[in-house]
Structures are given as C-alpha cells and as structure tokens.
Motif scaffolding. Structure first.
Motif, PDB file in Angstrom:
ATOM      1  N   LEU A 279     -11.161  -6.263 -21.751  1.00  0.00           N
ATOM      2  CA  LEU A 279     -10.421  -7.369 -21.163  1.00  0.00           C
ATOM      3  C   LEU A 279     -11.235  -7.932 -20.009  1.00  0.00           C
ATOM      4  O   LEU A 279     -11.709  -7.173 -19.157  1.00  0.00           O
ATOM      5  CB  LEU A 279      -9.062  -6.895 -20.641  1.00  0.00           C
ATOM      6  CG  LEU A 279      -8.115  -6.234 -21.643  1.00  0.00           C
ATOM      7  CD1 LEU A 279      -6.821  -5.829 -20.937  1.00  0.00           C
ATOM      8  CD2 LEU A 279      -7.818  -7.168 -22.800  1.00  0.00           C
ATOM      9  N   THR A 280     -11.415  -9.250 -19.971  1.00  0.00           N
ATOM     10  CA  THR A 280     -12.247  -9.840 -18.925  1.00  0.00           C
ATOM     11  C   THR A 280     -11.783 -11.244 -18.583  1.00  0.00           C
ATOM     12  O   THR A 280     -11.233 -11.943 -19.445  1.00  0.00           O
ATOM     13  CB  THR A 280     -13.725  -9.876 -19.362  1.00  0.00           C
ATOM     14  OG1 THR A 280     -14.506 -10.502 -18.349  1.00  0.00           O
ATOM     15  CG2 THR A 280     -13.891 -10.635 -20.660  1.00  0.00           C
ATOM     16  N   VAL A 281     -12.002 -11.638 -17.340  1.00  0.00           N
ATOM     17  CA  VAL A 281     -11.733 -13.019 -16.943  1.00  0.00           C
ATOM     18  C   VAL A 281     -12.996 -13.861 -17.077  1.00  0.00           C
ATOM     19  O   VAL A 281     -12.947 -15.076 -16.946  1.00  0.00           O
ATOM     20  CB  VAL A 281     -11.215 -13.093 -15.486  1.00  0.00           C
ATOM     21  CG1 VAL A 281      -9.878 -12.395 -15.364  1.00  0.00           C
ATOM     22  CG2 VAL A 281     -12.223 -12.505 -14.513  1.00  0.00           C
ATOM     23  N   ARG A 282     -14.133 -13.208 -17.352  1.00  0.00           N
ATOM     24  CA  ARG A 282     -15.407 -13.918 -17.443  1.00  0.00           C
ATOM     25  C   ARG A 282     -15.688 -14.278 -18.901  1.00  0.00           C
ATOM     26  O   ARG A 282     -15.662 -13.417 -19.766  1.00  0.00           O
ATOM     27  CB  ARG A 282     -16.532 -13.055 -16.872  1.00  0.00           C
ATOM     28  CG  ARG A 282     -16.300 -12.668 -15.418  1.00  0.00           C
ATOM     29  CD  ARG A 282     -17.500 -11.972 -14.810  1.00  0.00           C
ATOM     30  NE  ARG A 282     -17.717 -10.643 -15.362  1.00  0.00           N
ATOM     31  CZ  ARG A 282     -17.192  -9.538 -14.857  1.00  0.00           C
ATOM     32  NH1 ARG A 282     -16.377  -9.606 -13.815  1.00  0.00           N
ATOM     33  NH2 ARG A 282     -17.449  -8.358 -15.384  1.00  0.00           N
ATOM     34  N   ASP A 283     -15.994 -15.567 -19.134  1.00  0.00           N
ATOM     35  CA  ASP A 283     -16.086 -16.058 -20.507  1.00  0.00           C
ATOM     36  C   ASP A 283     -17.464 -16.596 -20.870  1.00  0.00           C
ATOM     37  O   ASP A 283     -17.630 -17.226 -21.899  1.00  0.00           O
ATOM     38  CB  ASP A 283     -15.036 -17.170 -20.708  1.00  0.00           C
ATOM     39  CG  ASP A 283     -14.835 -17.510 -22.182  1.00  0.00           C
ATOM     40  OD1 ASP A 283     -15.083 -16.621 -23.027  1.00  0.00           O
ATOM     41  OD2 ASP A 283     -14.461 -18.648 -22.490  1.00  0.00           O
ATOM     42  N   SER A 284     -18.471 -16.342 -20.055  1.00  0.00           N
ATOM     43  CA  SER A 284     -19.811 -16.847 -20.374  1.00  0.00           C
ATOM     44  C   SER A 284     -20.472 -15.954 -21.419  1.00  0.00           C
ATOM     45  O   SER A 284     -20.136 -14.777 -21.555  1.00  0.00           O
ATOM     46  CB  SER A 284     -20.688 -16.889 -19.118  1.00  0.00           C
ATOM     47  OG  SER A 284     -21.026 -15.575 -18.706  1.00  0.00           O
ATOM     48  N   LEU A 285     -21.433 -16.525 -22.152  1.00  0.00           N
ATOM     49  CA  LEU A 285     -22.166 -15.750 -23.148  1.00  0.00           C
ATOM     50  C   LEU A 285     -22.862 -14.565 -22.492  1.00  0.00           C
ATOM     51  O   LEU A 285     -22.897 -13.462 -23.038  1.00  0.00           O
ATOM     52  CB  LEU A 285     -23.185 -16.642 -23.854  1.00  0.00           C
ATOM     53  CG  LEU A 285     -24.101 -15.951 -24.862  1.00  0.00           C
ATOM     54  CD1 LEU A 285     -23.287 -15.352 -26.005  1.00  0.00           C
ATOM     55  CD2 LEU A 285     -25.138 -16.930 -25.396  1.00  0.00           C
ATOM     56  N   ARG A 286     -23.388 -14.779 -21.298  1.00  0.00           N
ATOM     57  CA  ARG A 286     -24.092 -13.712 -20.585  1.00  0.00           C
ATOM     58  C   ARG A 286     -23.173 -12.513 -20.332  1.00  0.00           C
ATOM     59  O   ARG A 286     -23.567 -11.359 -20.524  1.00  0.00           O
ATOM     60  CB  ARG A 286     -24.602 -14.278 -19.255  1.00  0.00           C
ATOM     61  CG  ARG A 286     -25.454 -13.335 -18.451  1.00  0.00           C
ATOM     62  CD  ARG A 286     -25.868 -14.038 -17.163  1.00  0.00           C
ATOM     63  NE  ARG A 286     -26.950 -13.374 -16.500  1.00  0.00           N
ATOM     64  CZ  ARG A 286     -27.511 -13.834 -15.389  1.00  0.00           C
ATOM     65  NH1 ARG A 286     -27.085 -14.967 -14.882  1.00  0.00           N
ATOM     66  NH2 ARG A 286     -28.493 -13.179 -14.824  1.00  0.00           N
ATOM     67  N   ASP A 287     -21.942 -12.798 -19.899  1.00  0.00           N
ATOM     68  CA  ASP A 287     -21.000 -11.713 -19.623  1.00  0.00           C
ATOM     69  C   ASP A 287     -20.569 -11.015 -20.911  1.00  0.00           C
ATOM     70  O   ASP A 287     -20.388  -9.799 -20.942  1.00  0.00           O
ATOM     71  CB  ASP A 287     -19.774 -12.253 -18.888  1.00  0.00           C
ATOM     72  CG  ASP A 287     -20.097 -12.679 -17.464  1.00  0.00           C
ATOM     73  OD1 ASP A 287     -20.893 -11.988 -16.811  1.00  0.00           O
ATOM     74  OD2 ASP A 287     -19.565 -13.705 -17.019  1.00  0.00           O
ATOM     75  N   LYS A 288     -20.394 -11.789 -21.969  1.00  0.00           N
ATOM     76  CA  LYS A 288     -19.992 -11.200 -23.249  1.00  0.00           C
ATOM     77  C   LYS A 288     -21.093 -10.276 -23.779  1.00  0.00           C
ATOM     78  O   LYS A 288     -20.813  -9.170 -24.254  1.00  0.00           O
ATOM     79  CB  LYS A 288     -19.689 -12.305 -24.255  1.00  0.00           C
ATOM     80  CG  LYS A 288     -18.459 -13.125 -23.907  1.00  0.00           C
ATOM     81  CD  LYS A 288     -18.329 -14.341 -24.826  1.00  0.00           C
ATOM     82  CE  LYS A 288     -17.151 -15.207 -24.431  1.00  0.00           C
ATOM     83  NZ  LYS A 288     -17.051 -16.438 -25.231  1.00  0.00           N
ATOM     84  N   VAL A 289     -22.331 -10.740 -23.697  1.00  0.00           N
ATOM     85  CA  VAL A 289     -23.450  -9.913 -24.162  1.00  0.00           C
ATOM     86  C   VAL A 289     -23.557  -8.647 -23.327  1.00  0.00           C
ATOM     87  O   VAL A 289     -23.844  -7.565 -23.848  1.00  0.00           O
ATOM     88  CB  VAL A 289     -24.768 -10.717 -24.135  1.00  0.00           C
ATOM     89  CG1 VAL A 289     -25.955  -9.805 -24.371  1.00  0.00           C
ATOM     90  CG2 VAL A 289     -24.740 -11.818 -25.186  1.00  0.00           C
ATOM     91  N   ALA A 290     -23.300  -8.755 -22.014  1.00  0.00           N
ATOM     92  CA  ALA A 290     -23.356  -7.573 -21.146  1.00  0.00           C
ATOM     93  C   ALA A 290     -22.328  -6.540 -21.589  1.00  0.00           C
ATOM     94  O   ALA A 290     -22.604  -5.334 -21.617  1.00  0.00           O
ATOM     95  CB  ALA A 290     -23.116  -7.973 -19.693  1.00  0.00           C
ATOM     96  N   ALA A 291     -21.131  -7.010 -21.956  1.00  0.00           N
ATOM     97  CA  ALA A 291     -20.090  -6.086 -22.424  1.00  0.00           C
ATOM     98  C   ALA A 291     -20.492  -5.441 -23.749  1.00  0.00           C
ATOM     99  O   ALA A 291     -20.353  -4.228 -23.940  1.00  0.00           O
ATOM    100  CB  ALA A 291     -18.762  -6.823 -22.572  1.00  0.00           C
ATOM    101  N   LEU A 292     -21.031  -6.248 -24.662  1.00  0.00           N
ATOM    102  CA  LEU A 292     -21.465  -5.713 -25.956  1.00  0.00           C
ATOM    103  C   LEU A 292     -22.631  -4.745 -25.767  1.00  0.00           C
ATOM    104  O   LEU A 292     -22.707  -3.716 -26.440  1.00  0.00           O
ATOM    105  CB  LEU A 292     -21.874  -6.851 -26.887  1.00  0.00           C
ATOM    106  CG  LEU A 292     -20.792  -7.882 -27.210  1.00  0.00           C
ATOM    107  CD1 LEU A 292     -21.372  -8.999 -28.054  1.00  0.00           C
ATOM    108  CD2 LEU A 292     -19.624  -7.230 -27.912  1.00  0.00           C
ATOM    109  N   ASP A 293     -23.523  -5.081 -24.850  1.00  0.00           N
ATOM    110  CA  ASP A 293     -24.685  -4.241 -24.599  1.00  0.00           C
ATOM    111  C   ASP A 293     -24.278  -2.881 -24.044  1.00  0.00           C
ATOM    112  O   ASP A 293     -24.975  -1.884 -24.234  1.00  0.00           O
ATOM    113  CB  ASP A 293     -25.611  -4.943 -23.609  1.00  0.00           C
ATOM    114  CG  ASP A 293     -27.006  -4.340 -23.594  1.00  0.00           C
ATOM    115  OD1 ASP A 293     -27.469  -3.900 -24.659  1.00  0.00           O
ATOM    116  OD2 ASP A 293     -27.619  -4.292 -22.523  1.00  0.00           O
ATOM    117  N   SER A 294     -23.133  -2.834 -23.376  1.00  0.00           N
ATOM    118  CA  SER A 294     -22.646  -1.575 -22.815  1.00  0.00           C
ATOM    119  C   SER A 294     -21.856  -0.759 -23.823  1.00  0.00           C
ATOM    120  O   SER A 294     -21.489   0.379 -23.533  1.00  0.00           O
ATOM    121  CB  SER A 294     -21.771  -1.865 -21.584  1.00  0.00           C
ATOM    122  OG  SER A 294     -22.530  -2.498 -20.576  1.00  0.00           O
TER     123      SER A 294
END
Length: 232
Positions: free
Chosen positions: A78-93
């Motif tokens: 769950l996140t309030v951040r919707d940029s591609l960069r933030d999404k990739v960071a979550a997937l990368d983790s």
C-alpha cells in the motif's frame, strides 16, 4: 480460511482493513510496525501480506527486504506514491503488487484473491528453457542467469510464464493484465511497464537491445529468446 497479515501503522485504516478482510472470510493478523510484522511473519503461517510503506522504525521497503530473506508469501504493498520510480522500488524489494492510496476495498480484494489463486496454482510448466545466459525451469519455479539464481516474485514468474506460452508472438498489455491479474484486472498499463522494467533488469536484458523480451511500443511484449528445450 486464508491467513493475511495487515501491516499498517494508521489504526483507523488498519481497523477498516481488518473488518473488510474478516468480512471476506480471511483469518487476520495485525502489525503496526515493520519490526512487529517480521516477528509475526516468522512465527505464523501466512497466505498473504498487505504492507504499508510508511511505517515507524524500519520502513515498508526495508521490512519487505527482510521478509524476502525467509518467505516468498505474496505481498501487496500500500502506498501513496504513484510514480514509476516508486513502483519499481517496491517491486525491486520483493513486492508482488501495489495498491495506491486512496483505494477501493473491492480492488484490494480482487488483487488479493488473484495472488492467492496464483500462489496455489500447480504444474505451471514441465520443460526447462535456455535463452542465451538465462535458464528457466517453470516447473520448479527456478530461473538462473549464467548459473546464478535469479530471485523472482510470483507475479514476475507469472508474467514470464505467459510470455513463454506465446513465444515469438505478440502479447498485448491487455492480455497480460487479464492473464496475470484475472478478470478484474485494472486498466493500468503503467503496472505492466513497471513489472517489465524490473523483470528485464533481473534477466540482464537491455530494452534498447533486447535479447529475450521485445517491447512493441504502445501495444505489448514479445518473447524473442533463441530458446532451447532442455531435458528435465
């Protein structure tokens, strides 16, 4: 009954999520911090984790990285951040999916059920495929690059499976959304793009000079690996 761990420091939201998941017939465990979540996850059997990224102490990404050292349970962030960069960071983790706040409970339920279905699926593929330096054994859910293990999440494995099933043929973004997220797939093409960026990185595939996954701009993706079927 499926067991879910809700990791959310906002008590109001956590109570609402708890009520929703219980109404959906889930067995609910709660945590208000990353440390508490990791302690609980190491001691109970879980089918799903719903994880907020903004947590006191260690944040959600760090919590997720620690969790992935001992568990492959599906994780919806769950996140309030919707940029591609933030999404990739979550997937990368190690996340399998993300839901942007504010969200509709029915969307979270649909995503959760889709991941539970995939996690319980059996017999994805019986053969092993080599494409250059990449070796893919879908039956054992194992991928290597130059002999080194490539850690993929269940969602990344499902995307890879769909591309392999249509080797050499174009798979549209809509087809991937339906195949991976089910009949209630969101119409979010950025979701596919984020996962593909991450999957390519793990497979050491350059989007500018692709060797295994070709992007058809504005349409979808195509598996172009020079495949060799290997004996089990």
């Amino acid at each position: 009954m499926n067991a879910v761990l809700l990791v959310e420091d906002d008590r109001t939201l956590r109570r609402a999520l708890r009520a929703s998941f219980r109404n959906w017939k889930f067995d609910v465990t709660e945590a208000g911090s990353g440390e508490e979540a990791l302690s609980l996850a190491s001691g109970v059997a879980l089918d799903l984790v719903v994880l907020d990224l903004t947590l006191p102490g260690i944040d959600g990404l760090e919590t997720l990285r620690h969790l992935r050292t001992f568990s492959d349970v599906p994780v919806v962030v769950l996140t309030v951040r919707d940029s591609l960069r933030d999404k990739v960071a979550a997937l990368d983790s190690g996340a399998d999916d993300y839901v942007v706040k504010p969200f509709e409970p029915d969307e979270l339920l649909a995503r959760s059920r889709a991941h539970l279905r995939r996690a319980s699926a059996e017999g994805i593929r019986s053969s092993t495929v080599r494409a250059g330096d990449v070796v893919i054994d879908m039956a054992r859910r194992r991928v290597t690059w130059r002999g080194e293990p490539v850690p993929l999440t269940p969602t990344e494995l499902r995307l890879l499976e769909v591309l392999l099933q249509h080797r050499g043929r174009l798979v549209t973004r809509e087809q991937l959304l339906r195949a991976v997220w089910g009949s209630q797939a969101p119409s979010d093409r950025g979701r596919i793009r984020a996962f593909m960026v991450h999957l390519r990185r793990k497979l050491h595939d350059d989007a500018a000079r692709p060797r295994v996954i070709l992007t058809e701009p504005g349409i979808g993706y195509r598996w172009i690996g020079d495949d060799e079927e290997l004996d089990d």
